[in-house]
Design a protein around this motif. Structure first.
Motif, PDB file in Angstrom:
ATOM      1  N   ALA A 173       4.029  -7.577  -4.946  1.00 14.23           N
ATOM      2  CA  ALA A 173       5.100  -6.575  -4.985  1.00 14.23           C
ATOM      3  C   ALA A 173       5.630  -6.433  -3.567  1.00 14.23           C
ATOM      4  N   TYR A 174       6.929  -6.269  -3.441  1.00 16.16           N
ATOM      5  CA  TYR A 174       7.442  -5.955  -2.111  1.00 16.16           C
ATOM      6  C   TYR A 174       8.663  -5.059  -2.159  1.00 16.16           C
ATOM      7  N   ASP A 175       8.754  -4.260  -1.113  1.00 16.20           N
ATOM      8  CA  ASP A 175       9.922  -3.414  -0.868  1.00 16.20           C
ATOM      9  C   ASP A 175      10.856  -4.231   0.017  1.00 16.20           C
ATOM     10  N   ASN A 215      13.713  -3.692   4.202  1.00 17.50           N
ATOM     11  CA  ASN A 215      13.807  -4.110   5.599  1.00 17.50           C
ATOM     12  C   ASN A 215      13.562  -5.600   5.818  1.00 17.50           C
ATOM     13  N   HIS A 245      14.118  -6.034  -4.390  1.00 15.51           N
ATOM     14  CA  HIS A 245      12.691  -5.764  -4.448  1.00 15.51           C
ATOM     15  C   HIS A 245      11.980  -6.674  -5.451  1.00 15.51           C
ATOM     16  N   ALA A 246      10.663  -6.668  -5.398  1.00 13.04           N
ATOM     17  CA  ALA A 246       9.876  -7.387  -6.403  1.00 13.04           C
ATOM     18  C   ALA A 246       8.715  -6.532  -6.848  1.00 13.04           C
ATOM     19  N   LEU A 247       8.518  -6.490  -8.172  1.00 11.20           N
ATOM     20  CA  LEU A 247       7.313  -5.854  -8.719  1.00 11.20           C
ATOM     21  C   LEU A 247       6.229  -6.899  -8.925  1.00 11.20           C
ATOM     22  N   GLN A 301     -10.437 -13.607  -4.686  1.00 13.63           N
ATOM     23  CA  GLN A 301     -10.488 -12.193  -4.295  1.00 13.63           C
ATOM     24  C   GLN A 301     -10.522 -12.031  -2.776  1.00 13.63           C
ATOM     25  N   MET A 345      -7.057 -12.640  -1.381  1.00  8.51           N
ATOM     26  CA  MET A 345      -6.183 -11.485  -1.606  1.00  8.51           C
ATOM     27  C   MET A 345      -6.488 -10.375  -0.610  1.00  8.51           C
ATOM     28  N   ARG A 346      -7.779 -10.079  -0.424  1.00  7.67           N
ATOM     29  CA  ARG A 346      -8.158  -9.023   0.519  1.00  7.67           C
ATOM     30  C   ARG A 346      -7.754  -9.366   1.941  1.00  7.67           C
ATOM     31  N   LEU A 392       2.555  -3.106   5.075  1.00 11.74           N
ATOM     32  CA  LEU A 392       2.410  -2.357   3.821  1.00 11.74           C
ATOM     33  C   LEU A 392       3.569  -2.596   2.861  1.00 11.74           C
ATOM     34  N   GLU A 393       4.649  -3.171   3.356  1.00  9.14           N
ATOM     35  CA  GLU A 393       5.799  -3.432   2.481  1.00  9.14           C
ATOM     36  C   GLU A 393       5.553  -4.557   1.487  1.00  9.14           C
ATOM     37  N   GLU A 427       2.513  -6.295  -0.884  1.00 11.77           N
ATOM     38  CA  GLU A 427       1.141  -6.142  -1.373  1.00 11.77           C
ATOM     39  C   GLU A 427       0.853  -7.262  -2.376  1.00 11.77           C
ATOM     40  N   ILE A 428      -0.197  -8.031  -2.084  1.00  8.37           N
ATOM     41  CA  ILE A 428      -0.628  -9.051  -3.046  1.00  8.37           C
ATOM     42  C   ILE A 428      -1.385  -8.324  -4.149  1.00  8.37           C
ATOM     43  N   ILE A 429      -0.916  -8.454  -5.394  1.00 11.30           N
ATOM     44  CA  ILE A 429      -1.559  -7.721  -6.488  1.00 11.30           C
ATOM     45  C   ILE A 429      -2.387  -8.637  -7.381  1.00 11.30           C
TER      46      ILE A 429
END
Lengths: 252, 252
Positions: B9-11, B14, B58-60, B75, B78-79, B87-88, B90-92
């Motif tokens: 996901a990303y905002d 910016n 954006h992307a969900l 895992q 990802m971590r 923070l913009e 996030e690997i989900i």
């Protein structure tokens, strides 16, 4: 001269707080630029806010007043300012008020809201609009602590250094917590006659530790006694805090 | 070498879009910095996205893949990436996939969501996360138009200049609109086998004009015939657009 009372929402993310500061982008400075652009008057018009908000803190309904040299209807003032202001600030109400009205000294109380997002991941869309708490929370423990938050207390344990007052006694009329299941958030509200510097954020930090079990449920009662900021360690981030309402006494 | 598929996901507020560009902050560039920081390998590791998103989009659940020289569990990858990334982004989700998997060429389809906020005011908290439409909208008119959006069509009227393909025939499997009364929003979703440059934003711009009554309900049918971008004038802003899902064929 006419006095205008404006109510505004703002996204505080990209502002260095409410109060005007040299070479910083602030809410007050941005409002003053807009109002003075409209007045075309020689004398600088000052905006008086109901109080400051810190960098990154938001408002759903902050209130301010100013005196304006021209006779513009309230709706026209609102439209004019919204046309000049950046989209981060929106005037949502404007009225012409009596010259006795003062946005700061006339207040009866203020209501703050604090949003905490939960879950393992930080949601990229919430990073500027909530605090984030990834540890376990027992909401029932927080609910049991909330009545301790209400009442008249010496909040010296909950004031950040930099406070400009030595009188730390305030009254909180109402303090509530609820879960927003749909958004996986915990939402706090505090309605009081006034709040100290960082008080809401420090109280939320303490309440989250109570919910996590790392503090006893009734630790507020002890913190009122010890009057020691070092005892209430955590300050929840600015991003979750919203000034929700500024309350003025009803006119007769 | 192992191939990793990441979902993120990303905002996009910016970022200058997904695709790496010199001296610009992009999603791809930021991901590549993080992955190469983790690899400590001489050879540069390239991130392959399922497709580009524009500046402010954006992307969900955007998908990408890359080949990594060390054997790290999914895992842990990802971590590690989430610890490095801003923070913009996030690997989900992260999985180790077969070397035949390709985030772009293996796609079955993509689902986009578009959020339109309504009302007289622009909401400061939604300016980067929705499009805004302040004029009257008759949702029933839009609902009647949505079936025209579905199917296999030549979308030449709905492609922005700058498109890198001459083949403008695409299939939209599903197109829906709904009202989110609580948030005063209109929400569109489009699921198709692929979308042209700015196609979703131009379609939304046209649908809002249909809802406003400034275009006939079945104007899409005419626009498919005329194949003229100048006829579908409005492009809804990037801020309302979300890549919601990238669909891959189920494995046997």
């Amino acid at each position: 001269m006419q006095r205008y009372k404006i109510t505004m929402a703002y996204d505080g993310t990209n502002f260095a707080g409410f109060q005007r500061q040299p070479n910083q982008r602030t809410i007050q400075g941005t409002l003053e630029n807009a109002v003075n652009k409209m007045s075309k008057f020689d004398d600088f018009i000052t905006i008086h806010g109901s109080g400051r908000t810190d960098a990154g803190v938001h408002a759903l309904a902050q209130v301010a007043h100013f005196d304006f040299p021209h006779d513009i209807p309230a709706q026209g003032m609102m439209r004019g300012l919204n046309a000049i202001l950046p989209l981060e600030i929106e005037i949502i109400d404007c009225e012409i008020v009596d010259a006795n009205f003062h946005s700061r000294f006339s207040t009866h109380g203020k209501r703050y809201l604090y949003r905490v997002s939960r879950g393992r991941f930080t949601n990229p869309f919430k990073r500027n609009y909530t605090g984030h708490y990834k540890y376990a929370l027992d909401i029932e423990r927080i609910k049991q602590a909330m009545p301790d938050v209400e009442g008249t207390h010496d909040y010296s344990s909950f004031v950040a250094s930099g406070s400009q007052t030595d009188d730390h006694v305030r009254t909180i009329y109402e303090a509530t917590v609820r879960e927003d299941q749909a958004n996986d958030e915990v939402i706090f509200e505090f309605y009081g006659n006034g709040f100290l510097y960082n008080q809401v954020r420090i109280m939320v930090g303490t309440l989250l530790q109570i919910g996590n079990g790392s503090r006893p449920i009734h630790d507020f009662l002890r913190l009122y006694e010890v009057k020691d900021r070092a005892e209430a360690r955590e300050t929840a981030p600015a991003s979750g805090l919203y000034l929700k309402e500024v309350v003025y006494p009803k006119e007769d």
